[in-house]
Design an enzyme around this catalytic site. Structure first.
Site, PDB file in Angstrom:
ATOM      1  N   GLY A  17      50.473 -30.875 -46.529  1.00  0.00           N
ATOM      2  CA  GLY A  17      50.928 -29.514 -46.752  1.00  0.00           C
ATOM      3  C   GLY A  17      49.760 -28.560 -46.600  1.00  0.00           C
ATOM      4  O   GLY A  17      48.663 -28.955 -46.186  1.00  0.00           O
ATOM      5  N   PHE A  20      46.667 -25.148 -51.496  1.00  0.00           N
ATOM      6  CA  PHE A  20      47.316 -24.675 -52.721  1.00  0.00           C
ATOM      7  C   PHE A  20      48.755 -25.172 -52.877  1.00  0.00           C
ATOM      8  O   PHE A  20      49.539 -24.595 -53.614  1.00  0.00           O
ATOM      9  CB  PHE A  20      47.266 -23.143 -52.821  1.00  0.00           C
ATOM     10  CG  PHE A  20      45.938 -22.564 -52.445  1.00  0.00           C
ATOM     11  CD1 PHE A  20      44.798 -22.859 -53.183  1.00  0.00           C
ATOM     12  CD2 PHE A  20      45.799 -21.759 -51.325  1.00  0.00           C
ATOM     13  CE1 PHE A  20      43.562 -22.350 -52.826  1.00  0.00           C
ATOM     14  CE2 PHE A  20      44.570 -21.246 -50.961  1.00  0.00           C
ATOM     15  CZ  PHE A  20      43.441 -21.542 -51.714  1.00  0.00           C
ATOM     16  N   LYS A  23      48.815 -31.005 -53.008  1.00  0.00           N
ATOM     17  CA  LYS A  23      48.586 -32.314 -52.388  1.00  0.00           C
ATOM     18  C   LYS A  23      47.728 -33.212 -53.259  1.00  0.00           C
ATOM     19  O   LYS A  23      48.082 -34.361 -53.518  1.00  0.00           O
ATOM     20  CB  LYS A  23      47.886 -32.156 -51.024  1.00  0.00           C
ATOM     21  CG  LYS A  23      48.656 -31.412 -49.987  1.00  0.00           C
ATOM     22  CD  LYS A  23      47.855 -31.228 -48.712  1.00  0.00           C
ATOM     23  CE  LYS A  23      46.505 -30.584 -48.900  1.00  0.00           C
ATOM     24  NZ  LYS A  23      46.502 -29.229 -49.460  1.00  0.00           N
ATOM     25  N   THR A  24      46.597 -32.699 -53.708  1.00  0.00           N
ATOM     26  CA  THR A  24      45.686 -33.507 -54.518  1.00  0.00           C
ATOM     27  C   THR A  24      46.313 -33.837 -55.864  1.00  0.00           C
ATOM     28  O   THR A  24      46.163 -34.958 -56.362  1.00  0.00           O
ATOM     29  CB  THR A  24      44.329 -32.803 -54.686  1.00  0.00           C
ATOM     30  OG1 THR A  24      43.754 -32.620 -53.384  1.00  0.00           O
ATOM     31  CG2 THR A  24      43.380 -33.612 -55.551  1.00  0.00           C
ATOM     32  N   GLU A  90      41.711 -35.481 -48.900  1.00  0.00           N
ATOM     33  CA  GLU A  90      41.151 -34.597 -47.865  1.00  0.00           C
ATOM     34  C   GLU A  90      40.940 -35.329 -46.543  1.00  0.00           C
ATOM     35  O   GLU A  90      39.915 -35.220 -45.878  1.00  0.00           O
ATOM     36  CB  GLU A  90      39.844 -33.966 -48.364  1.00  0.00           C
ATOM     37  CG  GLU A  90      39.981 -33.130 -49.621  1.00  0.00           C
ATOM     38  CD  GLU A  90      40.809 -31.853 -49.458  1.00  0.00           C
ATOM     39  OE1 GLU A  90      41.233 -31.519 -48.327  1.00  0.00           O
ATOM     40  OE2 GLU A  90      41.032 -31.176 -50.472  1.00  0.00           O
ATOM     41  N   CYS A 146      54.160 -18.478 -50.754  1.00  0.00           N
ATOM     42  CA  CYS A 146      53.530 -17.436 -49.935  1.00  0.00           C
ATOM     43  C   CYS A 146      53.032 -16.317 -50.849  1.00  0.00           C
ATOM     44  O   CYS A 146      53.812 -15.759 -51.624  1.00  0.00           O
ATOM     45  CB  CYS A 146      54.529 -16.894 -48.919  1.00  0.00           C
ATOM     46  SG  CYS A 146      53.858 -15.578 -47.877  1.00  0.00           S
ATOM     47  N   CYS A 149      54.890 -12.806 -49.774  1.00  0.00           N
ATOM     48  CA  CYS A 149      56.310 -12.484 -49.972  1.00  0.00           C
ATOM     49  C   CYS A 149      57.026 -13.385 -50.983  1.00  0.00           C
ATOM     50  O   CYS A 149      58.164 -13.116 -51.335  1.00  0.00           O
ATOM     51  CB  CYS A 149      57.054 -12.514 -48.647  1.00  0.00           C
ATOM     52  SG  CYS A 149      57.372 -14.183 -48.021  1.00  0.00           S
ATOM     53  N   CYS A 178      53.913 -18.114 -45.675  1.00  0.00           N
ATOM     54  CA  CYS A 178      55.096 -18.659 -45.010  1.00  0.00           C
ATOM     55  C   CYS A 178      54.941 -18.415 -43.502  1.00  0.00           C
ATOM     56  O   CYS A 178      54.023 -17.714 -43.062  1.00  0.00           O
ATOM     57  CB  CYS A 178      56.363 -17.983 -45.530  1.00  0.00           C
ATOM     58  SG  CYS A 178      56.504 -16.238 -45.059  1.00  0.00           S
TER      59      CYS A 178
END
Length: 184
Positions: A17, A20, A23-24, A90, A146, A149, A178
């Site tokens: 992804g 932020f 993932k980690t 990573e 995002c 927005c 986004c």
């Protein structure tokens, strides 16, 4: 996440992804689960990623776990591979040899869990991640929100004009966008 029904069956799982997106944090959750099952695990991170700590994998939420630091994927084979699980954070910072190493280890019966950015700051597939997605048994795509927005974000937008492909950064350097906001 589905539990493995046969621990002797190797596999490759990819968590990907934007920045932020968690993932980690997802990788750390899976590592915690593996440890709770008393499975033997080896955890790796690329030497280049020293943003939060030299030797620990650290999420943006400041959760962490000790890792073995390697300059390239081939170094993983220099360590004990008599484990049930290998976790790698990573992964976009490794070269395509990570694909070969992951296949080799999964074929030996090891569960490989890999986390990394799937696209660079220009929205282009990043490093070995696209090839890992193709050979994996499981893909988890996580999303950020995002910042412009509030929609679901999967782009990592670099806030300045630096065009170098690899540049470590945090919220002051990047923001999650986004598709629509990224393309504006």
């Amino acid at each position: 996440m589905k539990k493995h029904s046969n621990i002797n069956s190797g596999s490759i799982e990819v968590i990907c992804g934007s920045m932020f997106s968690g993932k980690t944090e997802e990788l750390l959750d899976r590592i915690t689960e593996v440890k709770s099952e008393n499975l033997k695990i080896a955890i790796y991170k690329p030497k280049i990623d020293n943003r939060y700590d030299e030797t620990n994998i650290v999420s943006h939420n400041k959760n962490s776990v000790k890792a073995i630091v390697v300059a390239d994927a081939e170094e993983i084979l220099n360590y004990d591979t008599d484990v049930d699980v290998i976790a790698i954070d990573e992964a976009q910072f490794f070269n395509d040899s990570l694909v070969k190493i992951s296949n080799l280890l999964a074929n030996k019966g090891i569960r490989i869990i890999i986390s990394g950015l799937d696209m660079d700051f220009q929205g282009i597939p990043f490093g070995p991640i696209p090839k890992l997605l193709a050979i994996s048994e499981s893909v988890t795509k996580v999303h950020a929100t995002c910042v412009d927005c509030g929609s679901q974000a999967n782009y990592s937008f670099r806030k300045d004009a630096d065009s170098s492909l690899i540049r470590l950064g945090e919220e002051k350097d990047y923001k999650a966008l986004c598709r629509n906001c990224f393309n504006q």
